[in-house]
Scaffold this active site. Sequence first.
Site, mmCIF file in Angstrom:
data_model
loop_
_atom_site.group_PDB
_atom_site.id
_atom_site.type_symbol
_atom_site.label_atom_id
_atom_site.label_comp_id
_atom_site.label_asym_id
_atom_site.label_seq_id
_atom_site.Cartn_x
_atom_site.Cartn_y
_atom_site.Cartn_z
ATOM 1 N N CYS A 29 1.482 -8.490 3.473
ATOM 2 C CA CYS A 29 2.938 -8.477 2.770
ATOM 3 C C CYS A 29 4.018 -7.485 3.597
ATOM 4 C CB CYS A 29 2.936 -7.937 1.358
ATOM 5 S SG CYS A 29 4.590 -7.748 0.772
ATOM 6 N N SER A 81 9.533 -1.502 -2.377
ATOM 7 C CA SER A 81 9.131 -0.924 -1.058
ATOM 8 C C SER A 81 10.530 0.173 -0.957
ATOM 9 C CB SER A 81 9.437 -2.133 0.055
ATOM 10 O OG SER A 81 10.645 -2.571 0.117
#
Length: 252
Positions: A29, A81
């Site tokens: 990812c 993130s």
Amino acid sequence: MWESTHLALGSEKPEKDDNKLQLYNMRFCPFAERTVLVMLAKNLSFENININLKKKPDWFLESTLGKVPVILHKGKIIPESLITCDYLDEVYPEPKLHPSDPLQKALDRVVVEKQGQMMRHLYPIFANVGRVVPVEEKLELFGNLTEHLKSFEEEFATRATLFLGGDQPCMADYMIWPIFERIEGLPILLGEMGHKFVLPSHLKNVNSWIKAMRTTEPVKAYGFSPARMAKITEIHNKTNGYDDALKESVGL
């Protein structure tokens, strides 16, 4: 530890340890990669827990937003993130990855957001989007991507530095890098048409940055080679598999 089995529906929930950093990850990812790169840049010790995002465990869905990355720390669950990376930079300030100047930090974030928009051009070229994307459309998307990269090229020209952070990568460099691992895999992934998906040489600053990022310790430790990125993408697109894609691409 990076390539441990991706936990899927029906799997047992890993034991939570409030005394250490734990990361819910998916090995390829690009958003989770951001968090891993920051952890490695700071030489942090953490437990990596891979999640199968096609067959998400119930315990994962019950405690998170259903996406990776997720950090578990001091009894708290921290998703996304950019949020996780900002948190890590505050809690573990050495080396500091964000600039100390608030204005420069804000300007760096603008660069990250702007370059992140490339994914809308890139994703249909390499990913399984539920339909066959004609070569002509892929070429148009790649043309849009390279046009978009002019602003990134100009950013380096303005700063007159190798990295956005100067002589060393900063937070912005690590946030943008995962996109380029996917771009570099395109010429191999697309076979005989691959030569049409190489970044043009006139993007000199961008190409120099890519080469420099490949030499950094976090990218060397965690990043994929173009060949392996292409193979993983090919297998995952066909099977939706995670662990088989990793196993069959070892050594590339």
